[in-house]
Design a protein around this motif. Structure first.
Motif, short mmCIF file in Angstrom:
data_model
loop_
_atom_site.label_atom_id
_atom_site.label_comp_id
_atom_site.label_asym_id
_atom_site.label_seq_id
_atom_site.Cartn_x
_atom_site.Cartn_y
_atom_site.Cartn_z
N ARG A 1 -14.24 9.96 -0.24
CA ARG A 1 -12.11 9.26 0.60
C ARG A 1 -12.43 9.56 2.11
NH1 ARG A 1 -7.92 13.28 -1.11
NH2 ARG A 1 -6.44 10.79 -1.16
N ASN A 2 -13.50 10.14 2.42
CA ASN A 2 -13.32 10.61 4.11
C ASN A 2 -14.69 10.27 4.62
OD1 ASN A 2 -11.87 10.58 6.64
ND2 ASN A 2 -11.30 12.44 6.81
N ASP B 1 -4.97 7.62 2.72
CA ASP B 1 -6.14 8.18 2.49
C ASP B 1 -6.04 9.80 1.95
OD1 ASP B 1 -7.86 5.49 2.02
OD2 ASP B 1 -8.54 5.76 3.46
N HIS B 2 -5.04 10.75 2.91
CA HIS B 2 -5.69 11.55 2.58
C HIS B 2 -3.82 12.20 3.01
CE1 HIS B 2 -9.85 10.78 3.59
NE2 HIS B 2 -9.37 10.77 4.98
N GLY C 1 0.27 3.57 -2.92
CA GLY C 1 0.58 5.09 -3.11
C GLY C 1 2.12 5.97 -3.28
N ARG D 1 -4.03 3.41 7.94
CA ARG D 1 -5.16 4.15 6.76
C ARG D 1 -5.14 5.41 6.04
NH1 ARG D 1 -7.03 -0.68 3.82
NH2 ARG D 1 -7.27 -2.39 5.81
N ASN D 2 -5.75 6.33 7.56
CA ASN D 2 -5.25 8.07 7.05
C ASN D 2 -5.25 8.12 6.75
OD1 ASN D 2 -7.56 9.99 8.25
ND2 ASN D 2 -4.72 10.31 9.03
N ASP E 1 0.94 -1.21 -0.02
CA ASP E 1 0.29 -0.07 -0.11
C ASP E 1 1.01 1.42 -0.08
OD1 ASP E 1 -2.86 -1.34 0.59
OD2 ASP E 1 -1.46 -2.16 1.70
N THR F 1 -14.43 15.95 8.29
CA THR F 1 -13.73 15.77 7.64
C THR F 1 -12.84 17.48 6.73
OG1 THR F 1 -13.61 14.98 5.04
CG2 THR F 1 -15.31 15.75 5.76
#
Length: 304
Positions: free
Chosen positions: A262-263, A212-213, A177, A208-209, A173, A254
């Motif tokens: 996405r969140n 994702d961001h 990414g 994961r946070n 991952d 968010t």
């Protein structure tokens, strides 16, 4: 003598009548103010026009009750607004994957669809269904955590072992990414008192946070500070501001103001709820455009 007595009593009676009239008018004014406050919901204190110590003491108590009532009314309105926002956010977060699933299912109804495309669409539907399942599970888990119904089993946990194994499982991952990950896990750290499953859930949500961001560099650290084991996750956070920082652990918060899907704003809320139930202290920080979550874990003390 009687005449003199009458001369003295007449002014006294007049004074008493004037005092009585002023007090009555003052109390009527206070009653009117109370009725107006009941209608308008204002938080203005009720006052007497004429000094009256016992009545003023009573009004002070009434004013305190009015202030408490106004505070409760404001809190109730805020809870109602918050509930409406949460319902709107839940509806949006559930509708996004559902809309996608229904769209691809409609495409799959085409009997002339090539097998390769059919398989591709099925994979998308499967992915969206898993995302929806994860979202519903998060809603449920957060509700149980906030209601004190989530099972927490505190025991001896080696954070170094838990975190190093978890980071290894996310290797692909990180590479997919394009993250430049720096890992610094201090050796020989003492064990902590925590729930093993809760530890993995906290670390997984933080990773994961970041995936994702976050952007660019990611830092994961584990070290001893003032007798406590501390975990620190940092990542680039474009779009996050100092004004957002106090709210990052709020449910459904968010920084993605458009809520593009996405969140869901649940990951960090679960981190906070779990960490606090395990006796940890946590804080969010923002420095040079990098967002960090620092958790100080509760030391493990063996029973004698």
């Amino acid at each position: 003598m009687a005449v003199l007595l009458c001369i003295l009593l007449v002014p006294l009676c007049l004074i008493l009548l004037v005092w009585y009239w002023c007090q009555r008018r003052s109390l009527k004014s206070a009653a009117k103010q109370l009725r107006e406050l009941e209608l308008t919901g204002s938080n203005v204190r009720v006052r007497l026009r004429t000094p009256n110590a016992p009545a003023e003491e009573l009004l002070d108590a009434v004013n305190i009750l009015l202030e408490l009532r106004q505070a409760e009314r404001s809190a109730s309105l805020e809870r109602e607004r918050s509930l409406r926002r949460q319902i709107a956010n839940v509806s949006h977060d559930l509708r996004t994957p559902l809309t996608s699933i229904l769209g691809y299912l409609q495409l799959l109804e085409d009997e002339t669809l090539p097998l390769a495309e059919r398989q591709e669409y099925l994979n998308v539907v499967k992915g969206r269904a898993k995302a929806l399942q994860s979202l519903i599970t998060s809603f449920y888990d957060l509700s149980r955590l906030e209601g004190g119904e989530y099972p927490i089993q505190q025991e001896r946990v080696d954070l170094h072992s838990s975190l190093s194994s978890l980071l290894a499982s996310f290797y692909s991952d990180f590479t997919d990414g394009g993250f430049d990950v720096t890992v610094d896990l201090q050796e020989g750290l003492p064990p902590v008192l925590a729930d093993p499953a809760g530890v993995l859930r906290v670390f997984t949500n933080l990773i994961r946070n970041a995936l994702d961001h976050g952007q660019g560099k990611m830092e994961v650290s584990l070290f001893l500070e003032e007798g406590q084991v501390v975990s620190l996750f940092r990542n680039g956070a474009e779009g996050l501001s100092e004004e957002d920082l106090p709210h990052v652990f709020d449910r459904f918060f968010t920084a993605d103001k458009m809520r593009t899907g996405r969140n869901t704003g649940l990951g960090l809320a679960i981190v906070k709820a779990l960490a606090e139930q395990m006796g940890c202290t946590l804080q969010a920080e923002l420095e040079d455009g990098r967002f960090g979550v620092r958790i100080a874990w509760k030391p493990y003390a063996p029973r004698l």
